[in-house]
Write a protein that holds these residues in place. Structure first.
Motif, PDB file in Angstrom:
ATOM      1  N   THR A 135       0.347   5.773   5.246  1.00 19.60           N
ATOM      2  CA  THR A 135      -0.010   4.717   6.204  1.00 19.60           C
ATOM      3  C   THR A 135      -0.163   3.376   5.480  1.00 19.60           C
ATOM      4  O   THR A 135      -0.475   3.312   4.286  1.00 19.60           O
TER       5      THR A 135
ATOM      6  N   ALA B  26       1.588   2.383   0.488  1.00 22.21           N
ATOM      7  CA  ALA B  26       2.260   2.772   1.742  1.00 22.21           C
ATOM      8  C   ALA B  26       3.734   3.101   1.519  1.00 22.21           C
ATOM      9  O   ALA B  26       4.289   3.959   2.210  1.00 22.21           O
TER      10      ALA B  26
ATOM     11  N   PRO C 217      -0.626   0.866  11.355  1.00 23.73           N
ATOM     12  CA  PRO C 217      -0.559   1.675  10.127  1.00 23.73           C
ATOM     13  C   PRO C 217       0.773   2.413   9.990  1.00 23.73           C
ATOM     14  O   PRO C 217       1.079   2.934   8.933  1.00 23.73           O
ATOM     15  N   HIS C 218       1.559   2.450  11.092  1.00 24.10           N
ATOM     16  CA  HIS C 218       2.842   3.166  11.043  1.00 24.10           C
ATOM     17  C   HIS C 218       3.970   2.219  11.471  1.00 24.10           C
ATOM     18  O   HIS C 218       4.555   2.374  12.551  1.00 24.10           O
TER      19      HIS C 218
END
Ligand SMILES: O=C(O)CCC(=O)C(=O)O
Length: 340
Positions: free
Chosen positions: A41, A194, A55-56
């Motif tokens: 994420t 990430a 977060p995605h």
């Protein structure tokens, strides 16, 4: 036989031809972006405001440019304003070095924060230019320089170097070192984490473990509407496995990325404010550049003079209307590198 062979001139490389087409003929970026998979994420808790929109986020790769990763519109409007303040005020002052240093005795404050100050900034005194850097960057035109107010110098600002200070002439990090802004380091590290293990169709795009990432060096590039950056490869860093992370703010641009030589025809991407670009793996050795900045393309949440006053920490900076005026006519690129 083409004309260049007949005239004995070396033919232009594919990269150079693309630079000219995108700059002068206003060719539009046309490359195919393929959805890539992020394994982690995108998150940065405890910053005081949301930094990433989601977060995605949607991430993209280019099929024929292994290692290049683009996360579109990743930063929130508030995070973009935060970054603009960092780039134009906090990072744009000594001891970080700028393209103006060899020519002017810059004060300890950012030029951006001094726009309403009518005091004049004097030409650099050649006698104060000691050491290896000055030997190669001694200003040729120093006798012709006039003292200037900050507002007149700001349009001539093209870059500031962060952390380990890069020397464009020796192409080494041999010009001293400054503390890398800790909040900027946290932001870049969150991105590095990430994008660890990012993949395209099951093939790794980035095998570097982002938990090992730290920013040793960086550059803030400032582009006016007519500015460009010629094709080059960033290969001074000893560590070429760690991604080079690059953030865009303000005006959009055409970004070209090719291969290991200029003979490989580059792909063109339109980079927008809030985008994250990471050059990982093989793409760390790729020629890349910015042939064109696109006028009138900055988002309203940056160019609206009335926005930004309620942002966290805004009171420490000049009023947003100064930033909005600058960002309506400029692109800022802030990039970070792990050197070892
Ligand atoms: O402005 C950009 O997006 C690219 C900057 C760059 O290539 C560099 O600083 O080496």
């Amino acid at each position: 036989m083409d004309g260049s062979a007949a005239s004995g001139k070396r033919p232009q490389t594919a990269f150079r031809q693309a630079e000219k087409a995108f700059r002068n003929a206003h060719k539009e970026p046309d490359c195919e972006l393929i959805p890539a998979t992020l394994a982690h994420t995108l998150a940065l808790p405890g910053f005081g405001f949301p930094v990433f929109r989601t977060p995605h986020p949607a991430a993209f790769a280019l099929p024929d440019r292994p290692g290049l990763l683009l996360i579109r519109d990743a930063l929130t409007p508030e995070a973009q304003r935060w970054l603009a303040r960092k780039c134009l005020v906090d990072c744009s002052k000594p001891p970080n070095r700028s393209n103006l240093d060899p020519f002017f005795d810059l004060p300890d404050r950012s030029l951006f924060g001094m726009q309403d100050d009518s005091s004049l900034i004097s030409p650099q005194d050649a006698s104060s230019l000691d050491g290896p850097l000055s030997a190669v960057t001694r200003p040729k035109e120093r006798f012709y320089q006039q003292a200037q107010p900050a507002a007149a110098l700001l349009p001539r600002l093209r870059w500031y170097t962060l952390g380990r200070q890069y020397n464009w002439t020796t192409k080494l990090y041999d010009s001293g070192s400054t503390a890398f802004d800790p909040a900027l380091d946290s932001l870049m590290r969150a991105i590095a984490i990430a994008i660890s293990d990012a993949s395209l169709g099951g093939h790794a795009i980035n095998g570097f473990d982002g938990r090992q990432y730290t920013c040793h060096a960086g550059i803030v590039n400032f582009y006016g509407e007519k500015d460009s950056m010629a094709g080059h490869v960033d290969k001074t860093e000893e560590n070429m496995e760690a991604p080079l992370i690059s953030l865009s703010l303000g005006l959009e641009c055409v970004y070209l990325v090719g291969g290991r030589t200029r003979d490989i025809e580059p792909s063109a991407i339109r980079l927008r404010s809030g985008d994250i670009l990471a050059m990982c793996g093989e793409s760390r050795m790729a020629f890349h550049g910015v042939p064109r900045v696109i006028a009138d393309s900055a988002p309203d949440y940056l160019t609206d003079p009335c926005t930004g006053s309620t942002d966290a920490g805004a009171e420490k900076y000049p009023e947003w209307r100064h930033f909005s005026k600058y960002l309506a006519r400029h692109r800022i690129n802030c990039n970070a590198r792990k050197c070892e």
